[in-house]
Motif scaffolding. Structure first.
Motif, PDB file in Angstrom:
ATOM      1  N   PRO A 294      71.393 137.881  21.431  1.00 25.46           N
ATOM      2  CA  PRO A 294      72.740 137.950  20.065  1.00 25.46           C
ATOM      3  C   PRO A 294      72.619 139.526  19.342  1.00 25.46           C
ATOM      4  CG  PRO A 294      70.384 135.853  19.622  1.00 25.46           C
ATOM      5  CD  PRO A 294      69.904 136.456  21.165  1.00 25.46           C
ATOM      6  N   PRO A 295      73.492 139.700  19.007  1.00 28.44           N
ATOM      7  CA  PRO A 295      73.517 140.684  18.145  1.00 28.44           C
ATOM      8  C   PRO A 295      72.444 140.277  16.844  1.00 28.44           C
ATOM      9  CG  PRO A 295      75.602 138.987  17.612  1.00 28.44           C
ATOM     10  CD  PRO A 295      74.604 138.554  18.784  1.00 28.44           C
ATOM     11  N   PRO A 296      72.009 141.333  16.212  1.00 29.08           N
ATOM     12  CA  PRO A 296      71.630 141.718  15.527  1.00 29.08           C
ATOM     13  C   PRO A 296      71.952 141.353  13.696  1.00 29.08           C
ATOM     14  CG  PRO A 296      72.133 143.725  15.777  1.00 29.08           C
ATOM     15  CD  PRO A 296      71.994 143.368  16.766  1.00 29.08           C
ATOM     16  N   ALA A 297      71.220 140.691  12.986  1.00 29.05           N
ATOM     17  CA  ALA A 297      71.414 140.062  11.951  1.00 29.05           C
ATOM     18  C   ALA A 297      72.457 141.224  11.017  1.00 29.05           C
ATOM     19  CB  ALA A 297      70.708 139.145  10.838  1.00 29.05           C
ATOM     20  N   ALA A 298      73.425 141.215  10.350  1.00 28.49           N
ATOM     21  CA  ALA A 298      74.306 141.731   9.330  1.00 28.49           C
ATOM     22  C   ALA A 298      73.549 141.308   8.099  1.00 28.49           C
ATOM     23  CB  ALA A 298      75.888 141.451   9.563  1.00 28.49           C
ATOM     24  N   ARG A 299      73.240 142.948   8.103  1.00 28.75           N
ATOM     25  CA  ARG A 299      72.886 142.805   6.483  1.00 28.75           C
ATOM     26  C   ARG A 299      73.742 143.197   5.493  1.00 28.75           C
ATOM     27  NH1 ARG A 299      70.108 149.107   6.214  1.00 28.75           N
ATOM     28  NH2 ARG A 299      67.876 147.912   8.237  1.00 28.75           N
ATOM     29  N   GLY A 300      74.746 144.221   5.239  1.00 26.56           N
ATOM     30  CA  GLY A 300      76.185 143.950   4.783  1.00 26.56           C
ATOM     31  C   GLY A 300      75.922 144.377   3.032  1.00 26.56           C
ATOM     32  N   ALA A 301      77.168 143.697   2.636  1.00 27.80           N
ATOM     33  CA  ALA A 301      76.776 143.850   0.766  1.00 27.80           C
ATOM     34  C   ALA A 301      75.612 142.393   1.021  1.00 27.80           C
ATOM     35  CB  ALA A 301      77.789 143.863   0.212  1.00 27.80           C
ATOM     36  N   SER A 302      75.404 142.524  -0.215  1.00 26.63           N
ATOM     37  CA  SER A 302      74.254 141.363  -0.919  1.00 26.63           C
ATOM     38  C   SER A 302      74.676 140.788  -1.753  1.00 26.63           C
ATOM     39  CB  SER A 302      72.858 141.620  -1.195  1.00 26.63           C
ATOM     40  OG  SER A 302      72.632 142.739  -2.047  1.00 26.63           O
ATOM     41  N   GLY A 303      74.429 139.199  -2.108  1.00 22.73           N
ATOM     42  CA  GLY A 303      74.677 138.520  -3.246  1.00 22.73           C
ATOM     43  C   GLY A 303      76.698 138.415  -3.413  1.00 22.73           C
ATOM     44  N   ALA A 304      76.691 138.574  -4.615  1.00 25.81           N
ATOM     45  CA  ALA A 304      77.937 137.889  -5.118  1.00 25.81           C
ATOM     46  C   ALA A 304      78.909 139.095  -4.913  1.00 25.81           C
ATOM     47  CB  ALA A 304      77.876 137.949  -6.276  1.00 25.81           C
ATOM     48  N   ALA A 305      78.552 140.501  -3.623  1.00 24.72           N
ATOM     49  CA  ALA A 305      79.478 141.230  -3.830  1.00 24.72           C
ATOM     50  C   ALA A 305      80.242 140.656  -2.408  1.00 24.72           C
ATOM     51  CB  ALA A 305      78.588 143.015  -3.230  1.00 24.72           C
ATOM     52  N   PRO A 310      86.927 138.730  -1.020  1.00 18.16           N
ATOM     53  CA  PRO A 310      88.674 137.646  -1.403  1.00 18.16           C
ATOM     54  C   PRO A 310      88.863 137.345  -2.868  1.00 18.16           C
ATOM     55  CG  PRO A 310      86.388 137.406   0.163  1.00 18.16           C
ATOM     56  CD  PRO A 310      86.465 138.225  -0.419  1.00 18.16           C
ATOM     57  N   ALA A 311      88.106 137.793  -3.582  1.00 16.95           N
ATOM     58  CA  ALA A 311      88.622 136.442  -5.041  1.00 16.95           C
ATOM     59  C   ALA A 311      89.339 138.081  -5.727  1.00 16.95           C
ATOM     60  CB  ALA A 311      87.327 137.284  -5.690  1.00 16.95           C
ATOM     61  N   VAL A 312      90.001 139.072  -5.264  1.00 18.27           N
ATOM     62  CA  VAL A 312      90.386 140.018  -5.627  1.00 18.27           C
ATOM     63  C   VAL A 312      91.526 139.472  -5.812  1.00 18.27           C
ATOM     64  CG1 VAL A 312      91.195 142.462  -5.917  1.00 18.27           C
ATOM     65  CG2 VAL A 312      88.988 142.247  -6.567  1.00 18.27           C
ATOM     66  N   PHE A 313      91.709 139.544  -4.011  1.00 25.35           N
ATOM     67  CA  PHE A 313      93.172 138.532  -2.658  1.00 25.35           C
ATOM     68  C   PHE A 313      93.475 137.801  -3.304  1.00 25.35           C
ATOM     69  CE2 PHE A 313      90.975 141.789   0.829  1.00 25.35           C
ATOM     70  CZ  PHE A 313      91.470 142.211   0.371  1.00 25.35           C
ATOM     71  N   ALA A 314      92.474 136.766  -4.260  1.00 27.93           N
ATOM     72  CA  ALA A 314      93.234 135.511  -4.027  1.00 27.93           C
ATOM     73  C   ALA A 314      94.259 135.728  -5.163  1.00 27.93           C
ATOM     74  CB  ALA A 314      92.395 133.809  -3.518  1.00 27.93           C
ATOM     75  N   ALA A 315      93.410 136.307  -6.268  1.00 27.03           N
ATOM     76  CA  ALA A 315      94.088 136.454  -7.161  1.00 27.03           C
ATOM     77  C   ALA A 315      94.881 137.437  -8.088  1.00 27.03           C
ATOM     78  CB  ALA A 315      92.779 137.438  -8.615  1.00 27.03           C
ATOM     79  N   VAL A 316      95.225 138.213  -7.389  1.00 30.72           N
ATOM     80  CA  VAL A 316      96.611 138.803  -6.898  1.00 30.72           C
ATOM     81  C   VAL A 316      97.575 137.026  -6.417  1.00 30.72           C
ATOM     82  CG1 VAL A 316      97.471 140.584  -5.905  1.00 30.72           C
ATOM     83  CG2 VAL A 316      95.962 140.415  -6.786  1.00 30.72           C
ATOM     84  N   LEU A 317      97.027 136.737  -5.309  1.00 31.78           N
ATOM     85  CA  LEU A 317      98.447 135.756  -4.852  1.00 31.78           C
ATOM     86  C   LEU A 317      98.542 134.974  -5.835  1.00 31.78           C
ATOM     87  CD1 LEU A 317      97.261 135.556  -1.831  1.00 31.78           C
ATOM     88  CD2 LEU A 317      99.192 136.284  -1.829  1.00 31.78           C
ATOM     89  N   ALA A 538      96.502 138.127   5.160  1.00 31.73           N
ATOM     90  CA  ALA A 538      96.063 138.189   6.073  1.00 31.73           C
ATOM     91  C   ALA A 538      94.583 139.899   5.679  1.00 31.73           C
ATOM     92  CB  ALA A 538      96.829 139.948   6.667  1.00 31.73           C
ATOM     93  N   ALA A 539      94.592 139.558   4.492  1.00 33.45           N
ATOM     94  CA  ALA A 539      92.912 140.802   3.983  1.00 33.45           C
ATOM     95  C   ALA A 539      92.295 140.090   4.059  1.00 33.45           C
ATOM     96  CB  ALA A 539      93.340 141.491   3.308  1.00 33.45           C
ATOM     97  N   LEU A 540      92.918 138.570   2.846  1.00 31.72           N
ATOM     98  CA  LEU A 540      92.220 136.910   2.893  1.00 31.72           C
ATOM     99  C   LEU A 540      91.406 136.416   3.812  1.00 31.72           C
ATOM    100  CD1 LEU A 540      91.587 135.418   0.907  1.00 31.72           C
ATOM    101  CD2 LEU A 540      93.092 134.208   0.294  1.00 31.72           C
ATOM    102  N   THR A 541      91.742 136.567   4.734  1.00 30.98           N
ATOM    103  CA  THR A 541      91.903 136.034   6.254  1.00 30.98           C
ATOM    104  C   THR A 541      90.744 136.544   6.535  1.00 30.98           C
ATOM    105  OG1 THR A 541      94.163 135.358   7.301  1.00 30.98           O
ATOM    106  CG2 THR A 541      92.683 135.459   9.243  1.00 30.98           C
ATOM    107  N   VAL A 542      90.949 138.070   6.778  1.00 31.31           N
ATOM    108  CA  VAL A 542      89.312 138.220   7.064  1.00 31.31           C
ATOM    109  C   VAL A 542      88.472 138.646   6.635  1.00 31.31           C
ATOM    110  CG1 VAL A 542      89.201 141.187   7.485  1.00 31.31           C
ATOM    111  CG2 VAL A 542      91.012 140.495   8.779  1.00 31.31           C
ATOM    112  N   SER A 543      88.680 138.685   5.086  1.00 32.53           N
ATOM    113  CA  SER A 543      87.397 138.638   3.944  1.00 32.53           C
ATOM    114  C   SER A 543      87.252 136.982   4.522  1.00 32.53           C
ATOM    115  CB  SER A 543      87.821 138.169   3.235  1.00 32.53           C
ATOM    116  OG  SER A 543      88.497 139.788   2.285  1.00 32.53           O
ATOM    117  N   SER A 544      87.513 135.888   4.719  1.00 34.15           N
ATOM    118  CA  SER A 544      87.164 134.681   4.768  1.00 34.15           C
ATOM    119  C   SER A 544      86.697 134.759   6.701  1.00 34.15           C
ATOM    120  CB  SER A 544      88.016 133.938   4.756  1.00 34.15           C
ATOM    121  OG  SER A 544      89.231 133.612   3.522  1.00 34.15           O
ATOM    122  N   ALA A 545      86.682 135.215   7.335  1.00 32.89           N
ATOM    123  CA  ALA A 545      86.394 134.750   8.793  1.00 32.89           C
ATOM    124  C   ALA A 545      85.246 136.066   8.372  1.00 32.89           C
ATOM    125  CB  ALA A 545      87.185 136.004   9.925  1.00 32.89           C
TER     126      ALA A 545
END
Length: 558
Positions: A294-305, A310-317, A538-545
């Motif tokens: 399995p690929p290594p676990a993603a570090r990415g952004a942490s916490g509320a980041a 997705p919160a911004v996209f959802a709010a605009v919509l 579409a961006a909200l789809t990606v963020s959710s995924a």
């Protein structure tokens, strides 16, 4: 069986397709029924078509009266050329997305995180019809660099191939990029590096090691290309098999429709078979049953980041939709047509003087409302089939290989275009993934040790199912169904864009985008507003995924 399932008289539809001026008298309709053999019933028509198929005869068009086989062959040749160009674009884009991962992995400096980056992730979710529309408007209309319609030379291939190839290339790039870290994490890479093997050879070997797990997905990418080709060929007026199938469905020219769908299905089957044999050849006998680590676990952004985008996209919509729902979407005032944005009309007005913001808001209610119904249906169906996965295994394989656009073409031929038909088409092909997830959850829950203890204490199968299995499966499956909501809405919007979904004057996002193309130069804000809304979805789809993938990796580590 389409004529017998249709709410409309197929003889009347064929008469209108042949000659809009001819009067639909009972005698004329009876003559068409007798000529087409509609009075004989569906079994007789099927037998005649199958007998001709064995001889290489696909029948005769009900509308034009010409043989179907040459039309299908000509459309297929055009579509194959378009798909070849799209695959070339896809491979170039996939190589660009994977190149940083290959270079860093060969050097041993591969960071933790999702390969491919946010750009590739967003491109995956952009529907082909949106990219085609934006490319036509910007490169064809505004800048005048490339032709906007027709099929007369290589220059006509550029925009359609880019529109089809970009999402496919982003998907291939993400699949390969996700598999590469697992290949670089294997022990032989460290051994090669310590032995002085060049970075180029390590990168090539890691790529060859990662590709077999991705090759089976390439068949599905080709299937997605066939579905996307319907929209792209329609937008650019390309005489391919997708556009031919769409026209045949609208005119209920069933022999031509059957020939086109048969060719598209065969194309998908051939692509799947080639991918299967290519994988076996790449693996060899010693590795066919092996799996990548399995690929290594993603570090990415942490916490509320993780939830900021997705919160911004959802709010605009939500702001756009809520504001639009408070306004009237159907009032026509031609004296106000194509107005620039103002406080009275924040997004301007369309060609009939209707408020664009109002139509955007009410269109979202219809598009997303249909998507909610489809996801709820998929959840309930998959929840039931998850406890008996063998019941629908064959049907699931077929449904998983049919793009929503092709299903929409068939449903529109049977029921006519409409919101319900678009929802039925998407629902018919969107449940296999949920069903596979439900089956896996059920199998995992049944293997739990505490259930063995429950059975040993005499608990009944029904009690175990209701008290333990059902709650264990329903929760994760419901979250999966909710996360599929944006993608389902995009599929419904694509059918609306092609005229297979909601019909005017009712607002719907795909239909709004199709209507706005005619006045994009005069009122660009009003014309591009539906495109922006679809892009946000579409961006909200990606963020959710992405959030789902991170949560899943955390659950695995826990």
């Amino acid at each position: 069986m389409l004529p017998w399932l249709s709410r409309n008289d197929p003889a009347l539809t064929v008469l209108r397709a042949k000659s809009a001026e001819q009067e639909a008298t009972p005698e004329a309709l009876a003559a068409i029924r007798a000529d087409l053999g509609l009075d004989a019933g569906p079994l007789a028509l099927l037998g005649q078509w199958a007998t001709g198929l064995l001889k290489g005869d696909l029948g005769t068009s009900w509308v034009s009266g010409y043989p179907v086989a040459p039309a299908v062959a000509s459309g297929l040749a055009t579509s194959l050329t378009l798909m070849a160009g799209a695959l070339a674009v896809a491979l170039v884009l996939a190589a660009l997305l994977c190149a940083p991962t290959l270079v860093r992995g060969a050097r041993g400096t591969l960071p933790e995180g999702r390969p491919g980056g946010a750009v590739g992730a967003i491109l995956v979710a952009c529907p082909e019809f949106l990219l085609a529309t934006v490319g036509l408007i910007v490169c064809g209309v505004w800048l005048g660099w490339l032709p906007t319609s027709g099929w007369a030379g290589p220059e006509h291939l550029v925009l359609p191939a880019i529109a089809l190839g970009v999402p496919a290339g982003a998907m291939i790039g993400r699949l390969v990029g996700d598999a590469l870290p697992g290949a670089f994490d294997e022990r032989w890479v460290g051994l090669w590096r310590s032995s002085g093997v060049t970075e180029g050879r390590i990168a090539a070997a890691a790529l060859r090691r990662a590709l077999p797990s991705v090759v089976p997905q390439l068949g599905l990418v080709v299937v997605a290309l066939t579905g996307g080709a319907v929209a792209v060929e329609t937008i650019f007026a390309i005489p391919g098999i997708g556009r031919t199938a769409l026209g045949a469905a609208k005119s209920q020219d069933l022999p031509l429709l059957q020939g086109c769908v048969l060719a598209l299905i065969c194309l998908g089957l051939v692509a799947g078979a080639v991918a299967h044999f290519a994988r076996r050849a790449m693996l060899g006998t010693g590795l066919r049953d092996a799996a990548l680590s399995p690929p290594p676990a993603a570090r990415g952004a942490s916490g509320a980041a993780q939830f900021v985008l997705p919160a911004v996209f959802a709010a605009v919509l939500l702001v756009l939709v809520g504001w639009g729902l408070l306004r009237d979407p159907l009032t026509v005032d031609v004296s106000l047509k194509l107005l620039a944005p103002s406080w009275a009309h924040p997004l301007g007005t369309d060609a009939l003087g209707r408020d664009v913001l109002a139509r955007l808001g009410h269109g979202a209610a219809r598009t997303v409302g249909s998507a909610v119904a489809v996801c709820a249906f998929g959840f309930l169906l998959s929840l039931g089939l998850g406890f008996a996965p063998r019941v629908a295994s064959g049907i699931a394989d077929v449904a998983n290989a049919v793009p929503p656009v092709i299903a929409g073409v068939l449903v529109a031929a049977a029921l006519g275009p409409g919101t319900a038909g678009a929802a039925i088409a998407v629902a018919a092909v969107s449940w296999p993934n949920l069903t596979a997830h439900a089956a896996a959850l059920t199998q995992e829950a049944r293997a739990a040790s505490y259930l063995t203890a429950q059975r040993a204490m005499g608990a009944s199968a029904d009690w175990i199912t209701l008290r333990h299995l059902l709650p264990a499966v329903a929760g994760p499956l419901a979250r999966h169904a909710v996360l599929r909501l944006p993608g389902t809405a995009l599929a419904i919007a694509a059918l609306g864009f092609l005229g297979l979904g909601t019909q005017p004057p009712t607002p719907e996002w795909g239909l709004l985008l199709e209507e706005s193309r005619a006045y994009v130069e005069v009122a660009p804000v009003a014309a591009l507003a539906p495109a922006v809304a679809i892009a946000l979805l579409a961006a909200l789809t990606v963020s959710s995924a992405n959030i789902t993938g991170i949560a899943r990796r955390k659950a695995v580590r826990a």
